[in-house]
Design a protein around this motif. Structure first.
Motif, PDB file in Angstrom:
ATOM      1  N   SER A   1     -13.047  -6.486   5.127  1.00  0.00           N
ATOM      2  CA  SER A   1     -14.345  -7.176   5.049  1.00  0.00           C
ATOM      3  C   SER A   1     -15.492  -6.176   5.175  1.00  0.00           C
ATOM      4  CB  SER A   1     -14.441  -8.221   6.146  1.00  0.00           C
ATOM      5  OG  SER A   1     -14.271  -7.597   7.402  1.00  0.00           O
ATOM      6  N   THR A   2     -15.212  -5.011   5.765  1.00  0.00           N
ATOM      7  CA  THR A   2     -16.306  -4.087   6.089  1.00  0.00           C
ATOM      8  C   THR A   2     -16.629  -3.090   4.975  1.00  0.00           C
ATOM      9  OG1 THR A   2     -14.568  -2.902   7.252  1.00  0.00           O
ATOM     10  CG2 THR A   2     -16.148  -4.124   8.595  1.00  0.00           C
ATOM     11  N   HIS A   3     -15.641  -2.726   4.164  1.00  0.00           N
ATOM     12  CA  HIS A   3     -15.901  -1.678   3.178  1.00  0.00           C
ATOM     13  C   HIS A   3     -14.792  -1.647   2.135  1.00  0.00           C
ATOM     14  CE1 HIS A   3     -13.099   0.051   6.013  1.00  0.00           C
ATOM     15  NE2 HIS A   3     -12.608   0.667   4.960  1.00  0.00           N
ATOM     16  N   THR A   4     -15.012  -0.859   1.114  1.00  0.00           N
ATOM     17  CA  THR A   4     -14.000  -0.665   0.080  1.00  0.00           C
ATOM     18  C   THR A   4     -13.155   0.549   0.455  1.00  0.00           C
ATOM     19  OG1 THR A   4     -15.710  -1.353  -1.440  1.00  0.00           O
ATOM     20  CG2 THR A   4     -13.722  -0.397  -2.415  1.00  0.00           C
ATOM     21  N   PRO A   5     -11.841   0.438   0.390  1.00  0.00           N
ATOM     22  CA  PRO A   5     -10.994   1.597   0.726  1.00  0.00           C
ATOM     23  C   PRO A   5     -11.210   2.769  -0.235  1.00  0.00           C
ATOM     24  CG  PRO A   5      -9.677  -0.398   0.450  1.00  0.00           C
ATOM     25  CD  PRO A   5     -11.061  -0.735   0.028  1.00  0.00           C
ATOM     26  N   HIS A   6     -10.894   3.980   0.236  1.00  0.00           N
ATOM     27  CA  HIS A   6     -11.090   5.167  -0.611  1.00  0.00           C
ATOM     28  C   HIS A   6     -10.254   5.098  -1.890  1.00  0.00           C
ATOM     29  CE1 HIS A   6     -13.387   7.262   2.407  1.00  0.00           C
ATOM     30  NE2 HIS A   6     -12.420   7.167   3.297  1.00  0.00           N
ATOM     31  N   ILE A   7      -9.024   4.579  -1.753  1.00  0.00           N
ATOM     32  CA  ILE A   7      -8.097   4.627  -2.885  1.00  0.00           C
ATOM     33  C   ILE A   7      -7.588   3.226  -3.188  1.00  0.00           C
ATOM     34  CG2 ILE A   7      -5.938   5.653  -3.751  1.00  0.00           C
ATOM     35  CD1 ILE A   7      -7.680   7.902  -2.977  1.00  0.00           C
ATOM     36  N   ASP A   8      -7.743   2.791  -4.422  1.00  0.00           N
ATOM     37  CA  ASP A   8      -7.122   1.517  -4.800  1.00  0.00           C
ATOM     38  C   ASP A   8      -5.858   1.817  -5.621  1.00  0.00           C
ATOM     39  OD1 ASP A   8      -7.937   2.176  -7.347  1.00  0.00           O
ATOM     40  OD2 ASP A   8      -9.670   0.847  -7.327  1.00  0.00           O
ATOM     41  N   GLU A   9      -5.187   0.761  -6.074  1.00  0.00           N
ATOM     42  CA  GLU A   9      -3.880   0.946  -6.689  1.00  0.00           C
ATOM     43  C   GLU A   9      -3.960   1.805  -7.959  1.00  0.00           C
ATOM     44  OE1 GLU A   9      -1.894  -2.793  -7.089  1.00  0.00           O
ATOM     45  OE2 GLU A   9       0.068  -1.875  -6.728  1.00  0.00           O
ATOM     46  N   GLU A  10      -4.948   1.499  -8.749  1.00  0.00           N
ATOM     47  CA  GLU A  10      -5.087   2.221 -10.018  1.00  0.00           C
ATOM     48  C   GLU A  10      -5.403   3.695  -9.754  1.00  0.00           C
ATOM     49  OE1 GLU A  10      -7.380   4.110 -13.000  1.00  0.00           O
ATOM     50  OE2 GLU A  10      -8.400   3.145 -11.318  1.00  0.00           O
ATOM     51  N   LYS A  11      -6.250   3.939  -8.774  1.00  0.00           N
ATOM     52  CA  LYS A  11      -6.636   5.314  -8.453  1.00  0.00           C
ATOM     53  C   LYS A  11      -5.455   6.095  -7.865  1.00  0.00           C
ATOM     54  CE  LYS A  11     -10.408   7.909  -6.355  1.00  0.00           C
ATOM     55  NZ  LYS A  11     -11.478   7.940  -5.360  1.00  0.00           N
ATOM     56  N   TYR A  12      -4.648   5.401  -7.071  1.00  0.00           N
ATOM     57  CA  TYR A  12      -3.460   6.064  -6.515  1.00  0.00           C
ATOM     58  C   TYR A  12      -2.571   6.568  -7.653  1.00  0.00           C
ATOM     59  CZ  TYR A  12       1.297   6.675  -4.811  1.00  0.00           C
ATOM     60  OH  TYR A  12       2.551   7.192  -4.578  1.00  0.00           O
ATOM     61  N   LEU A  13      -2.294   5.695  -8.598  1.00  0.00           N
ATOM     62  CA  LEU A  13      -1.382   6.072  -9.681  1.00  0.00           C
ATOM     63  C   LEU A  13      -1.963   7.217 -10.505  1.00  0.00           C
ATOM     64  CD1 LEU A  13      -0.252   2.487 -10.707  1.00  0.00           C
ATOM     65  CD2 LEU A  13       1.097   4.215  -9.468  1.00  0.00           C
ATOM     66  N   ARG A  14      -3.245   7.147 -10.777  1.00  0.00           N
ATOM     67  CA  ARG A  14      -3.892   8.184 -11.575  1.00  0.00           C
ATOM     68  C   ARG A  14      -3.875   9.530 -10.820  1.00  0.00           C
ATOM     69  NH1 ARG A  14      -9.269   8.720 -11.531  1.00  0.00           N
ATOM     70  NH2 ARG A  14      -9.546   6.566 -10.870  1.00  0.00           N
ATOM     71  N   MET A  15      -4.281   9.493  -9.555  1.00  0.00           N
ATOM     72  CA  MET A  15      -4.324  10.742  -8.790  1.00  0.00           C
ATOM     73  C   MET A  15      -2.913  11.298  -8.567  1.00  0.00           C
ATOM     74  SD  MET A  15      -7.352  10.160  -5.980  1.00  0.00           S
ATOM     75  CE  MET A  15      -7.111  11.651  -5.013  1.00  0.00           C
ATOM     76  N   TYR A  16      -1.961  10.394  -8.355  1.00  0.00           N
ATOM     77  CA  TYR A  16      -0.592  10.869  -8.137  1.00  0.00           C
ATOM     78  C   TYR A  16      -0.074  11.585  -9.381  1.00  0.00           C
ATOM     79  CZ  TYR A  16       4.253  11.304  -6.927  1.00  0.00           C
ATOM     80  OH  TYR A  16       5.485  11.853  -6.676  1.00  0.00           O
ATOM     81  N   GLN A  17      -0.312  10.972 -10.535  1.00  0.00           N
ATOM     82  CA  GLN A  17       0.112  11.602 -11.792  1.00  0.00           C
ATOM     83  C   GLN A  17      -0.467  13.004 -11.914  1.00  0.00           C
ATOM     84  OE1 GLN A  17       2.273  10.952 -14.039  1.00  0.00           O
ATOM     85  NE2 GLN A  17       2.819   9.100 -12.921  1.00  0.00           N
ATOM     86  N   GLN A  18      -1.760  13.094 -11.687  1.00  0.00           N
ATOM     87  CA  GLN A  18      -2.406  14.392 -11.826  1.00  0.00           C
ATOM     88  C   GLN A  18      -1.837  15.396 -10.815  1.00  0.00           C
ATOM     89  OE1 GLN A  18      -6.400  15.134 -10.684  1.00  0.00           O
ATOM     90  NE2 GLN A  18      -6.510  16.952 -11.990  1.00  0.00           N
ATOM     91  N   SER A  19      -1.582  14.914  -9.604  1.00  0.00           N
ATOM     92  CA  SER A  19      -1.137  15.828  -8.545  1.00  0.00           C
ATOM     93  C   SER A  19       0.217  16.454  -8.864  1.00  0.00           C
ATOM     94  CB  SER A  19      -1.083  15.095  -7.203  1.00  0.00           C
ATOM     95  OG  SER A  19       0.011  14.197  -7.160  1.00  0.00           O
ATOM     96  N   VAL A  20       1.060  15.741  -9.614  1.00  0.00           N
ATOM     97  CA  VAL A  20       2.370  16.330  -9.927  1.00  0.00           C
ATOM     98  C   VAL A  20       2.396  16.985 -11.313  1.00  0.00           C
ATOM     99  CG1 VAL A  20       3.658  14.859  -8.338  1.00  0.00           C
ATOM    100  CG2 VAL A  20       3.376  14.129 -10.691  1.00  0.00           C
ATOM    101  N   GLN A  21       1.502  16.542 -12.197  1.00  0.00           N
ATOM    102  CA  GLN A  21       1.494  17.158 -13.532  1.00  0.00           C
ATOM    103  C   GLN A  21       0.661  18.425 -13.581  1.00  0.00           C
ATOM    104  OE1 GLN A  21       0.363  13.826 -15.918  1.00  0.00           O
ATOM    105  NE2 GLN A  21       2.436  12.973 -15.923  1.00  0.00           N
TER     106      GLN A  21
END
Ligand code: ATP
Ligand code: MG
Length: 644
Positions: A13-33
């Motif tokens: 209720s207080t704020h938006t989290p740093h990472i959402d599902e779509e961002k996790y997948l995108r950042m994860y891909q980049q981190s390993v590729q």
């Protein structure tokens, strides 16, 4: 496991989290590729460097050579303190909550700076230089953090030894890394009970002739012996120290600390962590996994003597400029509401603890929780062992009022920081699963023969590539590092844990592959306990196994063989308990000691522990195949005389 309940992602209720599902997948891909690009960006974002690195990553698992950000220059103490002074000098860095509910201290970033500089100058005044090892044996007071950061400031390597360890355990750790200076306190207190730290240190140092200086923080005004040529009243020395101390410029790969694991094979391993990669990993995981936002009050209940205390009480949170709570006491003192009262008192937003504490509090009943508000809580975390579904649900429903996501974080002393965990804004939760890998982390599951298994699988958990916080060596024994982690399956880091992976790619840790006891969250090798039992002059041999224990997670069951003709009696039993207390500490006292005429052994002389485990667990109907035993008849005697 596959039909387990899934809890959808919660909106805060207080704020938006740093990472959402779509961002996790995108950042994860980049981190390993594109790992170099990814980590380079993160290293700029999370850390202040005096000079940039030359290479991001230089890793060879075939030779156990692991280097990150080589040539980069930084100082960890600068990153955890000085850079925050510009706009956070008056912000609280550390909240200290004492053993008694009316004790607290608030330390601002400016005060943290001054305290750390004084401690650093004090170390320098006793000749401590870059690369020297300093042993820290302290209660949970802010000074344990000052001491760690003071070492980091001048480039000394700290080795924190858990304050609950015995003089014997302290001695062996001091000697192994050749520490010449010890920082301790007169005494500690936990749950109203005094811990005689200085007296323990005196005992340990009888066998450590090279220790020339012992800093004693006067915390309890306890009656202590004094060795004038060696002991230093830190409270007095501090008065003469300047509150400015320049930081030493360190290479990213210069050692930051040594921390001893529990040591399943007897001799504990001195896990060596370095500066740049470690700090990046703990800062980043602290921000994303705990969804840390500026102004949050963050509390991790671990002890500074464990890796969780290093990474998630001090280095990670302070690198992010957070307010971190340091608690001296225990969950049950003075009442089982203590944790939740502390949460209410300091308005804690993020709370991180271990399943053993959760289970102990669950056993007391819901009232102790429900009598408190806990409204400030937003996120709950768990670490240290698999959390059983029942405890997870209780933590979620009763403690978190179904409002707070739980991050079940899997990692090890060796990994430096969390490797597998949900991200609160990105991961639907399944109770009992540590879920998915953090950025850059590439787990795999292998079968016995080292084949990588695809999809839904069960086997040995390994890592296919390095991450910045990975340990770099076993102090003084690089070959042991290679042998322990890289020799089983060539090209992989072997975690020693078993795991299942489900159809959603979630990881479920099943526990360690080897034999380690986990008693109330305190880990020790079965071999360490056996070594102590074997010291008794009448003991011929012993074997120790864990068995499920409602409160402690695991209880200790010891099988003991006496030298010819000796009868087991209460006096000997007490002597055995005394030896263990002396050698390891009270936490290692066996719950059950069974006299055995012989132990089930293979023909090559190895004790067959799975049989002893079944007996200790009282599951004698499922003992299984005993045909490879040298003498199968010994099993019946053990079964007939088992203790239940
Ligand atoms: P040693 O290496 O000397 O045997 P240890 O492994 O007991 O010591 P740690 O490094 O503190 O000491 O613990 C790491 C282990 O704890 C992991 O390998 C795993 O078995 C267990 N563990 C930690 N967190 C979790 C978790 N969230 N879920 C399941 N198991 C966990
Ligand atoms: Mg381990």
């Amino acid at each position: 496991m596959s039909d387990s309940k899934t809890y959808p992602i919660k909106q805060f209720s207080t704020h938006t989290p740093h990472i959402d599902e779509e961002k996790y997948l995108r950042m994860y891909q980049q981190s390993v590729q594109e790992p170099e690009k990814f980590w380079s960006r993160m290293a700029h974002e999370f850390i202040d460097w005096f000079e940039p690195w030359k290479t991001v990553k230089n890793v060879d698992y075939k030779t156990a050579s692991i280097k990150w950000f080589e040539g980069g220059k930084l100082n960890v103490s600068y990153n955890c303190i000085d850079r925050h002074l510009k706009d956070k000098a008056d912000h609280t860095a550390i909240i200290w909550e004492g053993d008694e509910p009316d004790q607290q201290r608030y330390i601002s970033y400016q005060e943290l700076h001054d305290e750390v500089c004084k401690m650093a100058n004090a170390l320098k005044s006793r000749g401590v230089k870059k690369g020297d090892r300093v042993c820290i044996y302290m209660p949970m007071i802010p000074e344990v953090g000052f001491a760690m950061l003071a070492c980091a400031r001048i480039g000394a390597i700290h080795s924190v030894v858990f304050g609950g360890f015995s003089p014997e355990a302290l001695k062996s750790r001091i000697l192994d890394s050749d520490c010449r200076v010890v920082i301790t306190a007169d005494a500690g207190v936990r749950g109203g009970k005094t811990v005689p730290l200085k007296a323990n240190t005196d005992k340990a140092l009888q066998h450590c002739p090279d220790v020339h200086s012992v800093f004693v923080v006067k915390h309890r005004l306890a009656d202590i012996d004094w060795h004038a040529e060696r002991d230093i009243d830190y409270n007095e020395l501090k008065k003469e120290m300047e509150s400015e101390c320049p930081v030493e410029t360190m290479d990213a790969e210069d050692p930051l600390f040594i921390l001893y694991t529990s040591g399943s094979t007897g001799k504990p391993k001195g896990v060596l962590h370095t500066s740049g990669g470690y700090l990046l990993h703990v800062a980043m995981t602290h921000k994303y996994i705990f969804d840390y936002h500026d102004g949050d009050i963050y509390w991790c209940t671990a002890d500074a003597g464990w890796i969780t205390g290093h990474s998630y009480i001090f280095y990670g949170p302070l690198a992010n400029g957070a307010t971190t709570l340091v608690f001296e006491g225990v969950p049950s003192y003075p009442t089982p509401s203590r944790f939740w009262q502390v949460v209410d008192k300091h308005k804690v937003n993020i709370f991180y603890t271990a399943p053993t504490a959760i289970r102990a509090l669950m056993a007391v009943g819901d009232d102790a929780v429900k009598s408190t508000s806990r409204k400030s809580l937003r996120l709950l975390g768990s670490v240290g062992e698999p959390i059983n579904v029942e405890a997870w649900e209780w933590y979620y429903k009763v403690v978190g009022d179904e409002r707070c996501p739980i991050v079940d974080t899997w990692w090890q002393t060796e990994t430096g920081g969390i490797l597998i965990s949900p991200l609160p804004g990105a991961t639907p939760l399944k109770p009992g699963s540590a879920t998915r890998p953090f950025f850059g982390v590439q787990p795999a599951i292998l079968d016995q023969d080292g084949n990588e298994l695809d999809g839904k699988a069960s086997g040995y958990l390994v890592m296919k590539d390095s991450w910045p916080g990975q340990m770099r060596s076993v102090y003084g024994d690089h070959d042991r590092f290679f042998q322990t982690y890289f020799s089983q399956y060539s090209g992989y880091y072997f975690t020693g844990d078993g795991a299942n992976r489900d159809e959603d790619g979630y990881y479920w840790i099943t526990g360690r592959v080897d034999d380690v006891l986990n008693v109330s969250g305190h880990r020790m090798g079965t071999a360490e306990v056996e070594n102590a039992l074997d010291l008794h002059p009448l003991v011929a041999e012993s074997a120790v196994v864990g068995y499920p224990h409602d409160i402690k997670g695991q209880g200790i069951y010891a099988f003991v063989i006496f030298k010819n003709g000796v009868e087991f009696n209460d006096e000997i039993k007490q002597q055995l308990i005394d030896i263990i207390t002396e050698e390891i500490g009270p936490i290692a006292k066996p719950d059950k000691i069974q006299w055995a005429p012989d132990l089930p052994k293979t023909r090559s002389g190895k004790i067959m522990r799975r049989i002893l485990r079944k007996i200790a667990e009282n599951q004698v109907d499922s003992i299984g195949d005993t045909s490879t035993l040298a003498d199968p008849s010994v099993v019946q005697h053990l079964i007939d005389n088992r203790l239940h």
